[in-house]
Design a protein around this motif. Sequence first.
Motif, PDB file in Angstrom:
ATOM      1  N   ARG A 121      50.736  28.420  21.236  1.00 25.99           N
ATOM      2  CA  ARG A 121      49.790  29.700  21.239  1.00 25.99           C
ATOM      3  C   ARG A 121      48.928  29.679  22.262  1.00 25.99           C
ATOM      4  O   ARG A 121      47.800  30.240  22.197  1.00 25.99           O
ATOM      5  CB  ARG A 121      48.891  29.139  20.235  1.00 25.99           C
ATOM      6  N   GLY A 122      49.255  28.555  23.310  1.00 25.64           N
ATOM      7  CA  GLY A 122      49.048  28.693  24.921  1.00 25.64           C
ATOM      8  C   GLY A 122      47.626  27.923  25.108  1.00 25.64           C
ATOM      9  O   GLY A 122      46.911  28.660  25.703  1.00 25.64           O
ATOM     10  N   ALA A 123      46.960  27.215  23.959  1.00 27.80           N
ATOM     11  CA  ALA A 123      46.178  26.370  24.501  1.00 27.80           C
ATOM     12  C   ALA A 123      46.161  26.076  25.366  1.00 27.80           C
ATOM     13  O   ALA A 123      44.712  25.697  26.556  1.00 27.80           O
ATOM     14  CB  ALA A 123      45.762  25.214  23.539  1.00 27.80           C
ATOM     15  N   PHE A 124      46.937  25.455  26.849  1.00 29.64           N
ATOM     16  CA  PHE A 124      47.348  24.729  28.294  1.00 29.64           C
ATOM     17  C   PHE A 124      47.703  25.993  28.801  1.00 29.64           C
ATOM     18  O   PHE A 124      47.899  25.155  29.937  1.00 29.64           O
ATOM     19  CB  PHE A 124      48.297  23.893  27.416  1.00 29.64           C
ATOM     20  N   ASP A 125      47.255  26.691  28.539  1.00 27.62           N
ATOM     21  CA  ASP A 125      48.235  27.662  29.721  1.00 27.62           C
ATOM     22  C   ASP A 125      46.277  27.941  30.251  1.00 27.62           C
ATOM     23  O   ASP A 125      45.345  27.894  30.671  1.00 27.62           O
ATOM     24  CB  ASP A 125      48.033  29.747  29.412  1.00 27.62           C
ATOM     25  N   ARG A 126      46.973  28.285  31.732  1.00 30.04           N
ATOM     26  CA  ARG A 126      46.212  28.760  33.326  1.00 30.04           C
ATOM     27  C   ARG A 126      45.725  29.854  32.838  1.00 30.04           C
ATOM     28  O   ARG A 126      46.335  30.952  33.084  1.00 30.04           O
ATOM     29  CB  ARG A 126      46.275  28.433  34.760  1.00 30.04           C
TER      30      ARG A 126
END
Length: 65
Positions: free
Chosen positions: A59-64
């Motif tokens: 779900r993108g929780a660690f995307d910069r």
Amino acid sequence: MISDRFGAWRTASRSGGGNCVEVAGVPDIVAVRDSKDRIGPRLEFSTVEWAAFLSDAKRGAFDRH
């Protein structure tokens, strides 16, 4: 060849360039290690923890940002 309780380790199908991690599992445990240091340390997670990590990553929780 180093043998351990995890057996077959795998990398992501899109990995490349030598900066990869490998993942393996046995019932109730998932392990992660540096592909460049196969006899070095590894992180071990319960399957519940691993599922939560994968869900957050998808779900993108660690995307910069």
